[in-house]
Design an enzyme around this catalytic site. Structure first.
Site, PDB file in Angstrom:
ATOM      1  N   ASP A  23      -1.011   0.077   8.836  1.00  0.00           N
ATOM      2  CA  ASP A  23      -2.092   0.879   9.263  1.00  0.00           C
ATOM      3  C   ASP A  23      -1.749   2.275   8.570  1.00  0.00           C
ATOM      4  OD1 ASP A  23      -4.393   1.929  10.438  1.00  0.00           O
ATOM      5  OD2 ASP A  23      -3.359   2.211  12.470  1.00  0.00           O
TER       6      ASP A  23
ATOM      7  N   ASP B   7       3.551   5.731  13.602  1.00  0.00           N
ATOM      8  CA  ASP B   7       2.290   4.637  14.026  1.00  0.00           C
ATOM      9  C   ASP B   7       2.646   3.452  13.447  1.00  0.00           C
ATOM     10  OD1 ASP B   7       0.366   3.969  15.461  1.00  0.00           O
ATOM     11  OD2 ASP B   7      -1.127   4.975  14.595  1.00  0.00           O
TER      12      ASP B   7
END
Ligand SMILES: Nc1ncnc2c1ncn2[C@@H]1O[C@H](COP(=O)(O)OP(=O)(O)O)[C@@H](O)[C@H]1O
Ligand SMILES: [Mg+2]
Length: 310
Positions: free
Chosen positions: A244, A261
């Site tokens: 991501d 993340d």
């Protein structure tokens, strides 16, 4: 002669429920120490901690849930430390990220110490509030008021399996990558659905901006790209793609970039879509650099990373 006693209390009732001996001590916090022996003191957490505070959870979790060695010197490991909620960094669909200070007062010869942490909390019902440990009564042993130490334990708390799994997945990825030298926040600890990590700051007490928010000079842009490619190569060497990666999941800390993340890191070979994820990561980042004036060919980046995998 001084005797050393240790008392751990997990007590959430009224003092009137206590054995009268302890109740007396509990009521009289200023009782003089009659000998060299430790004096037991009870403190209700509600009296001691503000609504945005809790005892450090450092010792509540098992060994494998605390950060890898060599542990940075700023990590606060004292059990008397207090976590103070300082605010929200970002709320999201799956997780909210809060700024937490973990600090301990000076105790004896040990100086006061504090550090800022980013607390990423994966969303579940019971983790909407910060107060999960405020109903406990703490048992403390103290020599005097300065030399005090909190003894605390946490009762079992409900954990959402799904949210916890994401937290552990990100925890795992951060551990692997930090050890491999990839620029990621140092993972401090994981506790159920809460992941505590190094707070990436902007040098002025605030949070470092996301890459998407900055317009670096040409020179800095080049440095950022080299760091990014280095990090992606390390990931690829471990067989992984971020999964991501975008200018929203890379922080710009001065001259340094930090990838964040990471709950969804993807096995490039083992995952049937692994290559797709890697290519998408390359595309997102190449597009941003190109847009900022440093032309990056996503296919070249992709091919370069693949040589690390095989
Ligand atoms: N370690 C950290 N230091 C500083 N800020 C952080 C840190 N981790 C997250 N943030 C901030 O919180 C935001 C959301 O975190 P992220 O891990 O990307 O979660 P998600 O995108 O799933 O909500 C980031 O964009 C960043 O601004
Ligand atoms: Mg994000």
């Amino acid at each position: 002669m001084s005797a050393e006693y240790e008392l751990t209390a997990n007590y959430s009732g009224n003092f009137s429920d206590l054995d009268s001996r302890w109740a007396d001590l509990a009521r009289d916090e200023s009782q003089p120490d009659p000998s060299d022996a430790f004096v037991f003191k009870f403190h209700s957490v509600d009296e001691e901690l503000g609504p945005d505070q809790r005892w450090s959870t450092w010792l509540d979790v098992e060994r494998g849930s605390r950060g890898p060695d060599p542990r940075p010197s700023w990590v606060v490991t004292e059990q008397a430390a207090i976590d103070t909620e300082l605010g929200v960094l970002k709320t999201g669909k799956e997780a909210d990220v809060f700024l937490v200070e973990r600090a301990v007062e000076a105790i004896g010869d040990n100086p006061a110490k504090s550090s800022l942490l980013a607390a990423k909390r994966y969303r579940t019902e019971e983790h909407r509030s910060f107060h999960r440990s405020t109903s406990y009564v703490e048992g403390r042993r103290t020599r005097n008021s300065r030399d005090s130490r909190a003894m605390h334990k946490k009762t079992a708390h409900g954990r959402s399996v799904a949210a916890g799994q994401w937290a552990y997945a990100e925890w795992d990825a951060l551990n692997r990558l930090w050890k491999a030298g990839v620029p990621v926040p140092y993972p401090v600890q994981v506790d159920g659905t809460e992941l505590l990590m190094e707070f990436i700051d902007d040098g002025e007490g605030g949070a470092a901006p996301r890459l998407a928010q900055v317009r670096p000079s040409k020179e800095l842009l080049g440095q950022y790209f080299e760091q990014l490619r280095g990090g992606m190569r390390e990931l690829a060497r471990a067989g992984l793609a971020h999964g991501d990666l975008s200018p929203y999941n890379v922080l710009a800390q001065g001259e340094r970039i930090v990838m964040i993340d990471l709950p969804q890191v993807v096995d490039i070979v083992g995952n049937p879509k692994g290559m797709d994820f890697l290519l998408r990561d390359c595309h997102n980042m190449a597009a941003w650099f190109t847009n900022r004036g440093l032309e990056i060919d996503e296919q070249e980046l992709f091919a370069d990373l693949l040589t690390m995998v095989f």
